[in-house]
Design an enzyme around this catalytic site. Structure first.
Site, PDB file in Angstrom:
ATOM      1  N   TYR A 483       0.837  -1.208   0.000  1.00  0.00           N
ATOM      2  CA  TYR A 483       0.000   0.000   0.000  1.00  0.00           C
ATOM      3  C   TYR A 483       0.873   1.260   0.000  1.00  0.00           C
ATOM      4  O   TYR A 483       0.953   1.975  -0.973  1.00  0.00           O
ATOM      5  CB  TYR A 483      -0.967  -0.013   1.191  1.00  0.00           C
ATOM      6  CG  TYR A 483      -1.929   1.154   1.165  1.00  0.00           C
ATOM      7  CD1 TYR A 483      -3.018   1.148   0.293  1.00  0.00           C
ATOM      8  CD2 TYR A 483      -1.731   2.274   1.967  1.00  0.00           C
ATOM      9  CE1 TYR A 483      -3.891   2.232   0.232  1.00  0.00           C
ATOM     10  CE2 TYR A 483      -2.602   3.357   1.922  1.00  0.00           C
ATOM     11  CZ  TYR A 483      -3.676   3.331   1.048  1.00  0.00           C
ATOM     12  OH  TYR A 483      -4.526   4.409   0.997  1.00  0.00           O
ATOM     13  N   SER A 564      -6.292   1.259  -4.389  1.00  0.00           N
ATOM     14  CA  SER A 564      -6.337   2.690  -4.129  1.00  0.00           C
ATOM     15  C   SER A 564      -4.933   3.275  -4.277  1.00  0.00           C
ATOM     16  O   SER A 564      -4.349   3.199  -5.351  1.00  0.00           O
ATOM     17  CB  SER A 564      -6.949   2.943  -2.752  1.00  0.00           C
ATOM     18  OG  SER A 564      -7.392   4.267  -2.629  1.00  0.00           O
ATOM     19  N   ASP A 655     -17.667   4.039  -7.798  1.00  0.00           N
ATOM     20  CA  ASP A 655     -16.564   4.512  -6.959  1.00  0.00           C
ATOM     21  C   ASP A 655     -16.532   6.033  -7.053  1.00  0.00           C
ATOM     22  O   ASP A 655     -16.119   6.603  -8.064  1.00  0.00           O
ATOM     23  CB  ASP A 655     -15.234   3.917  -7.438  1.00  0.00           C
ATOM     24  CG  ASP A 655     -14.091   4.202  -6.459  1.00  0.00           C
ATOM     25  OD1 ASP A 655     -14.244   5.110  -5.620  1.00  0.00           O
ATOM     26  OD2 ASP A 655     -13.065   3.520  -6.542  1.00  0.00           O
ATOM     27  N   HIS A 697     -15.761   2.042  -3.895  1.00  0.00           N
ATOM     28  CA  HIS A 697     -14.320   1.980  -3.655  1.00  0.00           C
ATOM     29  C   HIS A 697     -13.921   0.715  -2.907  1.00  0.00           C
ATOM     30  O   HIS A 697     -12.743   0.397  -2.813  1.00  0.00           O
ATOM     31  CB  HIS A 697     -13.884   3.233  -2.874  1.00  0.00           C
ATOM     32  CG  HIS A 697     -12.418   3.471  -2.897  1.00  0.00           C
ATOM     33  ND1 HIS A 697     -11.721   3.695  -4.067  1.00  0.00           N
ATOM     34  CD2 HIS A 697     -11.487   3.509  -1.900  1.00  0.00           C
ATOM     35  CE1 HIS A 697     -10.434   3.875  -3.784  1.00  0.00           C
ATOM     36  NE2 HIS A 697     -10.270   3.757  -2.479  1.00  0.00           N
TER      37      HIS A 697
END
Length: 727
Positions: A483, A564, A655, A697
């Site tokens: 991430y 993301s 999203d 999302h």
């Protein structure tokens, strides 16, 4: 190489060569800007063609039916979530296994039978209406709950009575719209609550429009939203976001003001007991609440932990990048005293005031949680709680509670809820709920944590999960997950689908704690944000290099995955090192780094990435922006047969956080640059997009959609890495 051997015919998307934007004297073409309009027929047609293409590729992925069936089978186990108490009642979420959404239950203290309080599965046929937030009034008479449709960040707040003798009480006006990024905080008289919303959209505005002018309101039970009190707004700062918390003693309401995603906020307070006519006195007044400014700069974060009258305790990173506990008296607002000082190495992640004058603190120590009981006044250590190596993902308790609940998970622990009684001399800890997955045997697997050097020598932690009998000969399929952003820490957690990969595809799963996250506090975060973003990418690339050099896998057997900000990392890494990976799964990624701030809440991310409106920051962004760095690797490395790894970009039509245009524009660009504009292109690995309908999302996605998506993306991965099913 595990490729889809049949030649893929990619749809051709029109390129508009007239769109060239000037960034500080640099002209940047944007031929697919038309994909930014989700309502245009041309965009819908593009999406339909991409969906058809992806379906045709997935049909060739042989292990998809087995993956789907096995993931479904393992997913079908009862799951419980940490309970919380209001009045004499306990509330908790539970899922029997394959229910689309978790169900909220209520249980009387002296009654062993829990009752369904709210079942969101009854609100939509396909399970796409989800509970985004719930808040129970202090007297436990009323439930305020926020509903989201198709995974949207937009929430509608509704109310319902909890007590059976209130069942005839209906509040038809209690439906609150245009709520987004909001908590629900009741006043202790249970007459109403604070919440945050945006102004209703004007005609012609779409789901991608910027979210500006957040407002804090108070809603009285049984009244229309138009009668709510506007408590705070700031028209001079349209990007500010507001959240309110009523203090434990009911005396104050705290106002937290954020502007971006950095861990910094302003902090104001209003003494509710000093209002001559209470909140009712503001019903007909055109005046905001009289807030006093305790902290009026964005230089640190402050989280409310407790207060005794005017003496407040906060968790903060003020002059403490690994956080500390501090105290301030509102009567002496310039005198702040440390209660628990910053640790030399570990991050103080959370603090929960319980049992009168105790506080349960959770530290992150080399990406593993340590839980302690300390004295709230002195900060002195009283007890270390015997929690295993893994993640504490919930602590539930309030100052009047002697019994608290602690939720725990790890790569090989589906979930344990501990009940901890602090009313005894030594805390009495026992297992309250143990979540069991039938057919899962943790003794088949091993978990190792390694620390590898990144490009600049920084030691990066990484967890590696594999079967116990694994031989390090480089032959194994491997999934590397990361991430690296927004101060968010990746800690060990249980995943059914990844256990299936490890068990039935012989895969190695690894999770790299790259810079940009919060694993070692704010310095670790800063080292991977703004002008330092390349550090995140280097860390991820060096994680992949480590897995290859240590004998776990080889490039053509290695898949990288992230969502993301992690989707951005994956997409940027395949641009920079296409030779290092065999497959890439990028979920809902921020792909257009020059225009992200123009849509929905994107403006809040400029604190993390920078903004192309500023010259220096434009030059940071253009260097790694996935959309602007797609190159033909065979031209950059003549004589070498390098192509892009097989790539799946995943997005969803609802999203409204990272809007789909990011993935759609990158998909069109990759297909054009690598295949459609090249005679006899060497790019035979597929470049496809998985576009989910009626989803957002990621939050609130029904169980079936989660299973379907996991089966699709991991079947694609298995096919591309030439991984075979093991019974």
């Amino acid at each position: 190489m595990g490729r889809v051997h049949e030649a893929i015919q990619y749809p051709t998307a029109p390129r508009d060569h007239s769109v060239v934007e000037d960034f500080h004297g640099v002209g940047i073409p944007d031929p697919y800007r038309w994909l930014e309009n989700p309502d245009a027929e041309q965009v819908k047609e593009f999406v339909q063609k991409q969906v058809a293409l992806t379906d045709s590729v997935l049909k060739r992925c042989r292990c998809r039916p087995k993956l789907h069936a096995t993931i479904t089978n393992l997913f079908d186990h009862p799951r419980y979530y940490v309970p919380f108490r209001r009045g004499s009642k306990y509330f908790y979420f539970h899922n029997t296994g394959l229910q689309p959404q978790n169900v909220l239950y209520v249980k009387e203290k002296d009654n062993t039978q829990a009752q369904v309080l709210l079942d969101p599965n009854a609100l939509s046929q396909d399970g796409t209406v989800s509970l985004k937030t719930v808040s129970v009034s202090q007297d436990a008479h009323f439930l305020a709950y926020g509903l989201s449709s198709s995974g949207s960040d937009w929430v509608t707040i509704k109310l319902m009575p909890i007590h059976h003798h209130n069942n005839n009480v209906h509040h038809p006006y209690d439906t609150l719209s245009w709520v987004k990024f909001s908590s629900i905080s009741w006043t202790h008289d249970s007459k109403g609550f604070f919440y945050s919303r945006y102004p209703a959209p004007k005609d012609g505005e779409t789901d991608t429009n910027s979210n500006l002018y957040h407002q804090l309101y108070y809603h009285f039970l049984g009244t229309h939203q138009s009668q709510d009190i506007l408590c705070w707004t700031d028209p001079h700062n349209p990007k500010y976001m507001f959240g309110a918390t009523v203090t434990y003693d009911a005396k104050y309401v705290l106002l937290f003001i954020d502007e971006g995603c950095d861990p910094v906020n302003k902090l104001y307070y209003c003494d509710l007991s000093e209002l001559p006519n209470g909140l009712e006195g503001f019903r007909n007044e055109n005046a905001l609440l009289p807030f006093f400014k305790l902290v009026d700069t964005f230089d640190a974060q402050y989280q409310y932990i407790a207060n005794d009258d005017t003496m407040f305790t906060f968790l903060t990173n003020k002059d403490a990048p690994r956080y500390k506990l501090v105290r301030v008296d509102l009567k002496e607002p310039n005198v702040w005293v440390d209660v628990i000082q910053e640790s030399e190495k570990d991050v103080l992640e959370s603090a929960c005031a319980v049992n009168g004058n105790q506080v349960i603190v959770s530290y992150l120590s080399d990406v593993k949680h340590v839980v302690q009981v300390r004295d709230l006044e002195t900060g002195s250590l009283q007890h270390q709680l015997p929690i295993d190596t893994g993640t504490v993902n919930g602590i539930s308790g309030r100052r009047e509670d002697t019994v608290v609940f602690i939720s725990f998970t790890s790569f090989l622990t589906p979930g344990i809820i501990y009940q901890c009684d602090l009313g005894t001399h030594i805390p009495d800890i026992k297992i309250f709920r143990d979540i069991v997955v039938p057919g899962f045997d943790p003794s088949e697997f091993q978990v190792n944590q390694v620390f590898f050097p990144s490009k600049d020598g920084t030691k990066i932690p990484m967890f590696i999960v594999a079967r116990k009998d694994i031989v390090l000969d480089g032959s194994h399929p491997c999934l590397l997950y990361g991430y690296g952003g927004f101060n968010t820490s990746l800690t060990p957690y249980f995943s059914v689908s990844r256990i299936v990969l490890t068990r039935h595809l012989g895969a190695v799963f690894s999770m790299a704690n790259i810079r940009g996250g919060g694993e070692y506090g704010e310095e670790w975060h800063r080292a991977g944000s703004l002008g330092n973003k390349q550090n995140c990418l280097d860390d991820f690339i060096y994680a992949a290099e480590y897995l290859v050099s240590a004998g776990y896998t080889q490039p053509r057997k290695l898949c990288i995955e992230g969502g993301s900000n992690g989707g951005l990392v994956v997409a940027a890494c395949i641009n920079q090192r296409p030779d290092l990976f065999g497959c890439a799964l990028a979920h809902v990624g921020v792909m257009d780094m020059l225009r992200f701030h123009k849509f929905t809440i994107g403006h809040a991310w400029t604190s993390e990435f920078g903004c192309s409106d500023k010259k220096e920051e434009f030059h940071w962004l253009i260097r790694y922006s996935p959309l602007h760095n797609v190159r033909r690797p065979w031209e950059q490395h003549p004589g070498e047969s390098i192509q892009y790894p097989s790539t799946m970009l995943l997005t969803a039509d609802h999203d409204d956080r990272v809007v789909p245009l990011h993935s759609l524009k990158l998909l069109a660009t990759m297909q054009y640059v690598l295949v459609n504009s090249v005679d006899k292109s060497p790019q035979t690995n597929p470049i496809i997009g998985r576009i989910e309908r009626k989803a957002g999302h990621g939050c609130g996605r029904p169980t079936q959609k989660m299973i379907d998506e996991a089966a699709d993306r991991y079947a694609f991965m298995a096919k591309m890495l030439d991984a075979h099913w093991i019974d």
